[in-house]
Design an enzyme around this catalytic site. Structure first.
Site, PDB file in Angstrom:
ATOM      1  N   ARG A  27      48.372  -7.026  41.457  1.00 21.57           N
ATOM      2  CA  ARG A  27      49.203  -5.966  40.873  1.00 21.57           C
ATOM      3  C   ARG A  27      50.215  -5.405  41.863  1.00 21.57           C
ATOM      4  O   ARG A  27      50.583  -4.221  41.784  1.00 21.57           O
ATOM      5  CB  ARG A  27      48.339  -4.823  40.308  1.00 21.57           C
ATOM      6  CG  ARG A  27      47.470  -5.226  39.135  1.00 21.57           C
ATOM      7  CD  ARG A  27      46.846  -4.008  38.471  1.00 21.57           C
ATOM      8  NE  ARG A  27      45.810  -4.396  37.533  1.00 21.57           N
ATOM      9  CZ  ARG A  27      44.655  -3.767  37.353  1.00 21.57           C
ATOM     10  NH1 ARG A  27      44.398  -2.674  38.056  1.00 21.57           N
ATOM     11  NH2 ARG A  27      43.770  -4.191  36.471  1.00 21.57           N
ATOM     12  N   ARG A  31      52.878  -0.041  39.027  1.00 21.38           N
ATOM     13  CA  ARG A  31      53.218   1.368  38.826  1.00 21.38           C
ATOM     14  C   ARG A  31      53.210   2.211  40.081  1.00 21.38           C
ATOM     15  O   ARG A  31      53.702   3.337  40.081  1.00 21.38           O
ATOM     16  CB  ARG A  31      52.255   1.987  37.803  1.00 21.38           C
ATOM     17  CG  ARG A  31      52.476   1.511  36.384  1.00 21.38           C
ATOM     18  CD  ARG A  31      51.459   2.122  35.448  1.00 21.38           C
ATOM     19  NE  ARG A  31      50.126   1.568  35.682  1.00 21.38           N
ATOM     20  CZ  ARG A  31      49.012   2.073  35.153  1.00 21.38           C
ATOM     21  NH1 ARG A  31      49.076   3.167  34.419  1.00 21.38           N
ATOM     22  NH2 ARG A  31      47.849   1.502  35.378  1.00 21.38           N
TER      23      ARG A  31
END
Length: 368
Positions: A27, A31
């Site tokens: 990831r 975010r």
């Protein structure tokens, strides 16, 4: 295609000598980066971000502009295959991915076809081709898929689950139907990853997010058997190089020996298992990837460096280690802490690669 300027990630996966331990993060395009959040807002939705090659390329490259990472990973989602099968993927705020049309009986499962990656999932292949061009040989590009069992879990449950009642109910009550679904998904995953390899990814990873919820028997018969079928069907040489395959089962530390028999090149290890123990158990059969606790990135820079040192000490000297977190980076981590982490891996790992004749010796923390 351009020459690869930094291939230590690929070399480590094949247990070949490297100068320092390569590092990337699951990831890593996500975010925690403000630039990702801005691009996501521009896209309008998560699926629009995934399915627009130019935007997927942009967020794939964002972490490489900040950090000295040794690999890029394609920005996509593990649920692209069931979406292409017509299950109607959507994202609910606070609930994560959901399917409008889950499959819960033999009739629905027998009606499933395997998607054509170059037509049904062309946006992924277009993104791969664009990312490879933009990377210009800077670092390798990783492609990925969800494992057949993990995809089946989402497809039967209709989304994430805490109890896995529907999918395990199907497994226990109708094992033949479950295996039919897993066989279909194994073929779909194989086709999808091979298309990614042809489009330009230089290593592939299979994310078995939910394999750890199974018994040993069911893990072997359902999750691992399907992943082994995928591994067996993959293109393993492309552009004059070996294409390494990484398997990662979250919560799968008890089954490393079984996983190493699958034919893969490397195993991802989560943070619940000591990496030195994992290395002793698999020997020189596969490389290992991992395995710092993602929550360590909330700590002070000094503690982050200490945690990096601990993982390096645990693995020991010699090749075959790709440094990573034990799972995906959390969305609220300070990007500055990530820089500390990446730099620490390269700086502190050099002594572990200096004497190839003593690969099992562990240098002291000061490198002596």
């Amino acid at each position: 295609m351009s020459t690869l300027k930094n291939d230590r990630f690929l070399r480590a996966l094949l247990r070949q000598p490297v100068d320092v331990t390569p590092v990337w993060m699951m990831r890593q395009a996500g975010r925690y980066l403000p630039e990702y959040r801005a691009t996501r807002e521009k896209a309008g939705s998560f699926m629009a971000l995934c399915s627009t090659p130019e935007l997927a390329c942009e967020v794939t490259l964002q972490p490489l502009r900040r950090y000295a990472l040794d690999a890029a990973i394609l920005f996509s989602d593990i649920l692209t295959i069931p979406d292409a099968m017509g299950l109607g993927l959507y994202f609910s705020p606070g609930e994560g991915p959901r399917f409008e049309r889950p499959v819960r009986d033999r009739t629905a499962i027998e009606a499933l076809g395997t998607p054509d990656p170059e037509s049904d999932l062309r946006y992924v292949m277009d993104a791969v081709r664009l990312i490879r061009r933009e990377l210009d040989g800077q670092v390798p590009l990783i492609g990925f898929s969800g494992s057949p069992w993990t995809l089946a879990t989402y497809m039967v449950e209709g989304g994430a689950s805490k109890e896995y009642a529907r999918v395990k109910g199907l497994l226990f009550d109708e094992p033949a139907t479950m295996h039919r679904l897993l066989d279909t998904l194994a073929q779909a995953v194989t086709d999808y990853l091979n298309a990614q390899i042809r489009a330009g990814v230089q290593a592939v990873m299979v994310f078995d997010t939910w394999g750890g919820v199974l018994t040993t028997r069911d893990y072997r018969d359902c999750s691992l058997r399907a992943m082994a079928r995928v591994v067996d069907g993959l293109i393993r040489e492309h552009e004059g190089r070996r294409v390494p395959v990484i398997l990662f089962t979250k919560g799968g530390g008890g089954w490393l020996e079984l996983m190493a028999d699958s034919g893969c090149d490397a195993l991802g290890v989560d943070w619940t298992l000591d990496l030195g123990e994992a290395r002793r158990r698999v020997g020189d059969r596969v490389a290992l990837q991992g395995n710092m606790d993602p929550c360590a990135l909330y700590a002070s820079p000094e503690r982050i460096r200490a945690e990096v040192q601990t993982v390096l000490d645990s693995y020991g000297a010699g090749p075959g280690h790709v440094f990573n977190l034990g799972h995906g980076i959390h969305p609220h981590v300070d990007p500055e802490r990530v820089g500390v982490f990446i730099d620490a891996v390269h700086e502190l790992s050099a002594p572990y690669h200096q004497n190839p004749h003593h690969q099992n010796d562990v240098p002291a923390p000061d490198g002596t």
